[in-house]
Write an enzyme that holds these catalytic residues in place. Structure first.
Site, PDB file in Angstrom:
ATOM      1  N   ASP A  30       0.848  -1.194   0.000  1.00 45.18           N
ATOM      2  CA  ASP A  30       0.000   0.000   0.000  1.00 45.18           C
ATOM      3  C   ASP A  30       0.887   1.249   0.000  1.00 45.18           C
ATOM      4  O   ASP A  30       1.892   1.318   0.724  1.00 45.18           O
ATOM      5  CB  ASP A  30      -0.910  -0.014   1.240  1.00 45.18           C
ATOM      6  CG  ASP A  30      -2.042   0.980   1.128  1.00 45.18           C
ATOM      7  OD1 ASP A  30      -3.208   0.550   1.086  1.00 45.18           O
ATOM      8  OD2 ASP A  30      -1.761   2.205   1.094  1.00 45.18           O
ATOM      9  N   ILE A  31       0.518   2.220  -0.810  1.00 50.86           N
ATOM     10  CA  ILE A  31       1.329   3.442  -0.974  1.00 50.86           C
ATOM     11  C   ILE A  31       1.282   4.325   0.279  1.00 50.86           C
ATOM     12  O   ILE A  31       2.168   5.132   0.521  1.00 50.86           O
ATOM     13  CB  ILE A  31       0.842   4.229  -2.222  1.00 50.86           C
ATOM     14  CG1 ILE A  31       1.932   5.088  -2.808  1.00 50.86           C
ATOM     15  CG2 ILE A  31      -0.400   5.045  -1.938  1.00 50.86           C
ATOM     16  CD1 ILE A  31       1.603   5.641  -4.185  1.00 50.86           C
ATOM     17  N   ASN A  86     -12.967  -2.751   2.210  1.00 49.89           N
ATOM     18  CA  ASN A  86     -13.964  -1.676   2.226  1.00 49.89           C
ATOM     19  C   ASN A  86     -14.928  -1.764   1.044  1.00 49.89           C
ATOM     20  O   ASN A  86     -14.551  -2.199  -0.047  1.00 49.89           O
ATOM     21  CB  ASN A  86     -13.253  -0.325   2.204  1.00 49.89           C
ATOM     22  CG  ASN A  86     -12.467  -0.069   3.481  1.00 49.89           C
ATOM     23  OD1 ASN A  86     -12.940  -0.379   4.571  1.00 49.89           O
ATOM     24  ND2 ASN A  86     -11.272   0.471   3.356  1.00 49.89           N
ATOM     25  N   GLN A  91     -14.986   2.863   0.376  1.00 47.62           N
ATOM     26  CA  GLN A  91     -14.052   2.236  -0.574  1.00 47.62           C
ATOM     27  C   GLN A  91     -13.530   3.297  -1.530  1.00 47.62           C
ATOM     28  O   GLN A  91     -14.272   3.811  -2.364  1.00 47.62           O
ATOM     29  CB  GLN A  91     -14.762   1.106  -1.356  1.00 47.62           C
ATOM     30  CG  GLN A  91     -13.828   0.376  -2.317  1.00 47.62           C
ATOM     31  CD  GLN A  91     -14.546  -0.734  -3.107  1.00 47.62           C
ATOM     32  OE1 GLN A  91     -15.761  -0.905  -2.989  1.00 47.62           O
ATOM     33  NE2 GLN A  91     -13.802  -1.452  -3.910  1.00 47.62           N
ATOM     34  N   HIS A  97     -10.229  -5.151  -3.269  1.00 41.11           N
ATOM     35  CA  HIS A  97      -8.902  -5.408  -2.685  1.00 41.11           C
ATOM     36  C   HIS A  97      -9.045  -5.758  -1.226  1.00 41.11           C
ATOM     37  O   HIS A  97      -9.886  -5.225  -0.517  1.00 41.11           O
ATOM     38  CB  HIS A  97      -7.961  -4.215  -2.877  1.00 41.11           C
ATOM     39  CG  HIS A  97      -8.527  -2.908  -2.428  1.00 41.11           C
ATOM     40  ND1 HIS A  97      -9.444  -2.187  -3.176  1.00 41.11           N
ATOM     41  CD2 HIS A  97      -8.329  -2.198  -1.302  1.00 41.11           C
ATOM     42  CE1 HIS A  97      -9.771  -1.089  -2.527  1.00 41.11           C
ATOM     43  NE2 HIS A  97      -9.124  -1.081  -1.380  1.00 41.11           N
TER      44      HIS A  97
HETATM   45  P1  AMP Z   1      -9.800   1.580   0.164  1.00 35.94           P
HETATM   46  O1  AMP Z   1     -10.348   1.642  -1.246  1.00 35.94           O
HETATM   47  O2  AMP Z   1     -10.345   2.670   1.025  1.00 35.94           O
HETATM   48  O3  AMP Z   1      -9.950   0.234   0.802  1.00 35.94           O
HETATM   49  O4  AMP Z   1      -8.241   1.839   0.116  1.00 35.94           O
HETATM   50  C1  AMP Z   1      -7.510   2.032  -1.042  1.00 35.94           C
HETATM   51  C2  AMP Z   1      -6.058   1.868  -0.658  1.00 35.94           C
HETATM   52  O5  AMP Z   1      -5.282   1.957  -1.853  1.00 35.94           O
HETATM   53  C3  AMP Z   1      -5.518   2.946   0.294  1.00 35.94           C
HETATM   54  O6  AMP Z   1      -4.985   2.311   1.465  1.00 35.94           O
HETATM   55  C4  AMP Z   1      -4.423   3.645  -0.517  1.00 35.94           C
HETATM   56  O7  AMP Z   1      -3.316   4.025   0.259  1.00 35.94           O
HETATM   57  C5  AMP Z   1      -4.065   2.579  -1.538  1.00 35.94           C
HETATM   58  N1  AMP Z   1      -3.507   3.111  -2.788  1.00 35.94           N
HETATM   59  C6  AMP Z   1      -3.990   4.119  -3.561  1.00 35.94           C
HETATM   60  N2  AMP Z   1      -3.218   4.303  -4.640  1.00 35.94           N
HETATM   61  C7  AMP Z   1      -2.232   3.382  -4.564  1.00 35.94           C
HETATM   62  C8  AMP Z   1      -1.096   3.059  -5.387  1.00 35.94           C
HETATM   63  N3  AMP Z   1      -0.834   3.724  -6.520  1.00 35.94           N
HETATM   64  N4  AMP Z   1      -0.277   2.057  -4.987  1.00 35.94           N
HETATM   65  C9  AMP Z   1      -0.524   1.393  -3.841  1.00 35.94           C
HETATM   66  N5  AMP Z   1      -1.579   1.620  -3.034  1.00 35.94           N
HETATM   67  C10 AMP Z   1      -2.406   2.609  -3.376  1.00 35.94           C
END
Ligand code: AMP
Ligand code: ZN
Length: 120
Positions: A30-31, A86, A91, A97
């Protein structure tokens, strides 16, 4: 899905710190990690959320999470895990994911490159 961030990561159009891949799933750091080794497991086929994904793929993601937890335990010496997923308003990225979030009794903050090297 052409405009999906995670589809682009799976295709390699956007760089990521890949930690695992097979014919069905892709896992990467995760970024914006909640802890060292916070990893996202995504199906290679685009599914939006828990309602959209099929049981076979979902089961494979859970099995991948268990495998990954073993690797994270061994390489990063974490002491526990939270699995999170989420849907709807909470989400952010609309490609299914599973978050695998390690916990540590004492965490040393490392940057993603260091974590990635340890997980290779
Ligand atoms: P969520 O959709 O709320 O479950 O979380 C989306 C997750 O994706 C978050 O924890 C972000 O930090 C992660 N995220 C968003 N863009 C990237 C990326 N380019 N590379 C890795 N993780 C990412
Ligand atoms: Zn997608």
């Amino acid at each position: 899905m052409n405009d999906c961030l995670f589809c682009k990561i799976i295709k390699g159009d956007i760089p990521s710190f890949k930690v695992y891949e097979d014919d069905m799933v892709f896992a990467f750091l995760d970024i914006n990690p909640k802890s060292n080794g916070h990893t996202l497991i995504v199906p290679k086929k685009h599914f939006k959320d828990i309602h959209d994904i099929d049981s076979n793929t979902l089961n494979h993601i859970i099995e991948t999470a268990k495998k990954l937890m073993g690797i994270l335990e061994e390489k990063l010496a974490c002491d526990g895990f939270t699995l999170a997923q989420n849907n709807g308003e909470v989400q952010e990225v609309k490609h299914f994911h599973l978050h695998v979030i390690p916990h540590y009794s004492e965490e040393q903050v490392k940057n993603p490159e260091e974590i990635w090297e340890l997980l290779k």
